[in-house]
Scaffold this active site. Structure first.
Site, PDB file in Angstrom:
ATOM      1  N   GLU A  45      -9.156   2.467   2.761  1.00 45.03           N
ATOM      2  CA  GLU A  45      -9.349   1.161   3.394  1.00 45.03           C
ATOM      3  C   GLU A  45      -8.051   0.606   3.976  1.00 45.03           C
ATOM      4  O   GLU A  45      -6.971   0.841   3.447  1.00 45.03           O
ATOM      5  CB  GLU A  45      -9.918   0.179   2.359  1.00 45.03           C
ATOM      6  CG  GLU A  45     -11.332   0.563   1.955  1.00 45.03           C
ATOM      7  CD  GLU A  45     -11.951  -0.325   0.887  1.00 45.03           C
ATOM      8  OE1 GLU A  45     -13.180  -0.321   0.791  1.00 45.03           O
ATOM      9  OE2 GLU A  45     -11.218  -1.011   0.155  1.00 45.03           O
TER      10      GLU A  45
ATOM     11  N   CYS B 242      -2.594  -4.054   7.018  1.00 51.21           N
ATOM     12  CA  CYS B 242      -2.261  -3.611   5.670  1.00 51.21           C
ATOM     13  C   CYS B 242      -2.861  -2.223   5.504  1.00 51.21           C
ATOM     14  O   CYS B 242      -4.072  -2.058   5.638  1.00 51.21           O
ATOM     15  CB  CYS B 242      -2.857  -4.600   4.670  1.00 51.21           C
ATOM     16  SG  CYS B 242      -2.717  -4.074   2.957  1.00 51.21           S
TER      17      CYS B 242
ATOM     18  N   CYS C 175      -4.873   6.094  -6.584  1.00 53.36           N
ATOM     19  CA  CYS C 175      -3.486   5.827  -6.988  1.00 53.36           C
ATOM     20  C   CYS C 175      -3.259   6.445  -8.355  1.00 53.36           C
ATOM     21  O   CYS C 175      -4.143   6.440  -9.210  1.00 53.36           O
ATOM     22  CB  CYS C 175      -3.244   4.313  -7.056  1.00 53.36           C
ATOM     23  SG  CYS C 175      -1.507   3.872  -7.262  1.00 53.36           S
TER      24      CYS C 175
ATOM     25  N   CYS D 118      -1.803   0.156 -12.782  1.00 52.40           N
ATOM     26  CA  CYS D 118      -1.456  -1.234 -13.043  1.00 52.40           C
ATOM     27  C   CYS D 118      -2.731  -1.937 -13.518  1.00 52.40           C
ATOM     28  O   CYS D 118      -3.784  -1.788 -12.898  1.00 52.40           O
ATOM     29  CB  CYS D 118      -0.891  -1.879 -11.783  1.00 52.40           C
ATOM     30  SG  CYS D 118       0.579  -1.022 -11.187  1.00 52.40           S
TER      31      CYS D 118
ATOM     32  N   CYS E 179      -5.119  -4.132 -11.137  1.00 52.87           N
ATOM     33  CA  CYS E 179      -5.391  -3.691  -9.758  1.00 52.87           C
ATOM     34  C   CYS E 179      -6.640  -2.811  -9.684  1.00 52.87           C
ATOM     35  O   CYS E 179      -6.826  -1.911 -10.500  1.00 52.87           O
ATOM     36  CB  CYS E 179      -4.179  -2.916  -9.249  1.00 52.87           C
ATOM     37  SG  CYS E 179      -4.398  -2.217  -7.606  1.00 52.87           S
TER      38      CYS E 179
ATOM     39  N   CYS F 141      -5.536  -8.335  -1.683  1.00 57.27           N
ATOM     40  CA  CYS F 141      -4.626  -7.472  -2.433  1.00 57.27           C
ATOM     41  C   CYS F 141      -5.254  -7.002  -3.727  1.00 57.27           C
ATOM     42  O   CYS F 141      -5.799  -7.793  -4.487  1.00 57.27           O
ATOM     43  CB  CYS F 141      -3.392  -8.253  -2.846  1.00 57.27           C
ATOM     44  SG  CYS F 141      -2.129  -8.261  -1.641  1.00 57.27           S
TER      45      CYS F 141
HETATM   46  N1  SAH Z   1       1.613   0.351  -4.903  1.00 57.10           N
HETATM   47  C1  SAH Z   1       2.265  -0.633  -4.115  1.00 57.10           C
HETATM   48  C2  SAH Z   1       1.453  -1.179  -2.973  1.00 57.10           C
HETATM   49  C3  SAH Z   1      -0.001  -1.526  -3.214  1.00 57.10           C
HETATM   50  S1  SAH Z   1      -0.489  -3.041  -3.951  1.00 57.10           S
HETATM   51  C4  SAH Z   1       2.753  -1.774  -4.990  1.00 57.10           C
HETATM   52  O1  SAH Z   1       2.471  -1.761  -6.164  1.00 57.10           O
HETATM   53  O2  SAH Z   1       3.487  -2.616  -4.504  1.00 57.10           O
HETATM   54  C5  SAH Z   1       0.047  -4.383  -2.993  1.00 57.10           C
HETATM   55  C6  SAH Z   1       0.305  -5.609  -3.843  1.00 57.10           C
HETATM   56  O3  SAH Z   1      -0.903  -6.199  -4.381  1.00 57.10           O
HETATM   57  C7  SAH Z   1       1.161  -5.322  -5.066  1.00 57.10           C
HETATM   58  O4  SAH Z   1       2.106  -6.324  -5.245  1.00 57.10           O
HETATM   59  C8  SAH Z   1       0.143  -5.343  -6.175  1.00 57.10           C
HETATM   60  O5  SAH Z   1       0.731  -5.515  -7.425  1.00 57.10           O
HETATM   61  C9  SAH Z   1      -0.721  -6.499  -5.752  1.00 57.10           C
HETATM   62  N2  SAH Z   1      -2.012  -6.562  -6.424  1.00 57.10           N
HETATM   63  C10 SAH Z   1      -2.683  -5.566  -7.015  1.00 57.10           C
HETATM   64  N3  SAH Z   1      -3.858  -6.017  -7.498  1.00 57.10           N
HETATM   65  C11 SAH Z   1      -3.922  -7.322  -7.181  1.00 57.10           C
HETATM   66  C12 SAH Z   1      -4.920  -8.322  -7.377  1.00 57.10           C
HETATM   67  N4  SAH Z   1      -6.064  -8.052  -7.956  1.00 57.10           N
HETATM   68  N5  SAH Z   1      -4.662  -9.558  -6.905  1.00 57.10           N
HETATM   69  C13 SAH Z   1      -3.511  -9.833  -6.267  1.00 57.10           C
HETATM   70  N6  SAH Z   1      -2.547  -8.930  -6.027  1.00 57.10           N
HETATM   71  C14 SAH Z   1      -2.750  -7.672  -6.487  1.00 57.10           C
END
Ligand code: SAH
Length: 346
Positions: free
Chosen positions: A93, A106, A113, A117, A120, A339
């Site tokens: 996506e 984006c 992945c 985390c 996420c 995000c």
């Molecule tokens: N792997 C990379 C890029 C992908 S995530 C990273 O970790 O930076 C892009 C951003 O969205 C990151 O800051 C991530 O921590 C954040 N993110 C992930 N899940 C989220 C959520 N449910 N709500 C808001 N931000 C989130």
């Protein structure tokens, strides 16, 4: 495995060499290269200034593996999510986020992945494979076409904040940015590109050694190792001190912008004590900005976003302690395009 060679793996001198080796003129290579990188052709048939015979020869010799748009969804706030299908049937996506001044794409760097985390949605998926540089490039090119169709102008910014960890697909990410910024292709300024990482210290240093010209965002989300280990397992091998050192190294070598991202999770990382720890880390990093991000709910994950009042208290503490802070409101929530929500629910 692809049976034929991917034509986009060839740079211009290599293409010229190929055309010569089969008795064709070198300028045909230039024309073909333009079709590939300026006009974003997605099949040899489209290359209308090449003879039918030559197009057939190219199609026999090479593959032109392009990403296809599988589905698109529009959010009530103008955000557009596109689901792309890869040549081997995977879905990824990308999101187009319009604001008053910007049209930001984006993009994803991996299918799934490998990091998990805790907050996420993509982290719930396994990593299937890395995306090729051409597949990352295609997301940008396709979202750029969409931007022109819907808003009448090109993308202004690109963020590598979709699915996946860009620094664990280092070569393809850098090569995609080379194409996006190349004058014989999209010709975007690297200053308008931001790569976001969960924090791979060694690769942040590598970016410094490679003297890249794009910006970096670190997903910090917690400012002590104890808390960060809990929500981001990668912190166990890349702790905050290692990240501080790597970011200083990156900055010394490149002078590019560094942003810290901090998603507010209710009761987890949003107290004034957490803010005080964040101020300490902020002062050790040559960063110009903390983006406080509103958490987007993910089905199957228990975290809840911090309420308005606590968000205000938290950010005011930061601002009072001379932290340059901005609150990032989430976009595209109604279509799971925000995000951390990218996960191909189909
Ligand atoms: N792997 C990379 C890029 C992908 S995530 C990273 O970790 O930076 C892009 C951003 O969205 C990151 O800051 C991530 O921590 C954040 N993110 C992930 N899940 C989220 C959520 N449910 N709500 C808001 N931000 C989130």
């Amino acid at each position: 495995m692809l049976a034929k060679k991917n034509i986009r793996e060839f740079n211009l001198p290599e293409l010229k060499e190929y055309f010569e080796s089969v008795g064709d003129k070198k300028f045909r290579a230039i024309q073909t290269y333009e079709w590939l990188w300026k006009k974003n052709a997605r099949s040899f048939d489209e290359m209308s200034n090449l003879s039918l015979e030559l197009r057939q020869k190219l199609a026999q010799e090479f593959d032109l593996v392009a990403l296809r748009v599988d589905a698109s969804q529009h959010s009530s706030d103008g955000t557009l999510k596109s689901r792309f299908k890869t040549h081997d049937g995977h879905m990824i996506e990308g999101v187009l986020i319009p604001t008053e001044k910007r049209n930001t794409a984006c993009v994803s760097s991996q299918i799934g992945c490998s990091l998990s985390c805790k907050f996420c949605a993509t982290g719930l998926m396994d990593r299937k494979r890395n995306l090729g540089f051409d597949e990352i490039y295609d997301q940008v090119a396709l979202l750029n076409e969409e931007s022109n169709r819907v808003y009448g102008h090109n993308l202004t910014n690109i963020v590598y904040m979709g699915m996946g960890e860009p620094l664990l697909n280092y070569k393809n990410v850098l090569r995609s940015i080379e194409r996006i910024t190349a004058s014989d292709s999209m010709n975007m300024s690297p200053k308008r590109i931001t790569v976001s990482t969960a924090g791979v210290a060694k690769m942040i240093k590598q970016l410094g050694d490679d003297q890249v010209r794009f910006n970096l965002a670190l997903s910090l989300h917690a400012a002590t190792d104890e808390k960060r280990n809990r929500i981001m397992a990668i912190n166990e091998t890349n702790n905050i001190q290692a990240l501080i050192e790597a970011l200083n190294y990156f900055y010394d070598k490149t002078k590019n912008d560094i942003t810290l991202e901090y998603v507010l999770l209710q009761g987890e990382n949003d107290s004034l004590e957490d803010a005080a720890e964040l101020v300490k880390v902020y002062r050790k990093i040559p960063t110009h900005l903390v983006n406080v991000i509103e958490y987007n709910a993910v089905a199957g994950i228990d975290f809840v976003k911090t309420g308005e009042d606590q968000t205000e208290i938290f950010t005011k503490y930061l601002a009072d302690h001379k932290v340059n802070v901005r609150v990032r409101r989430s976009r595209g929530k109604d279509i799971d395009a925000a995000c951390g929500q990218l996960a191909n629910k189909g």
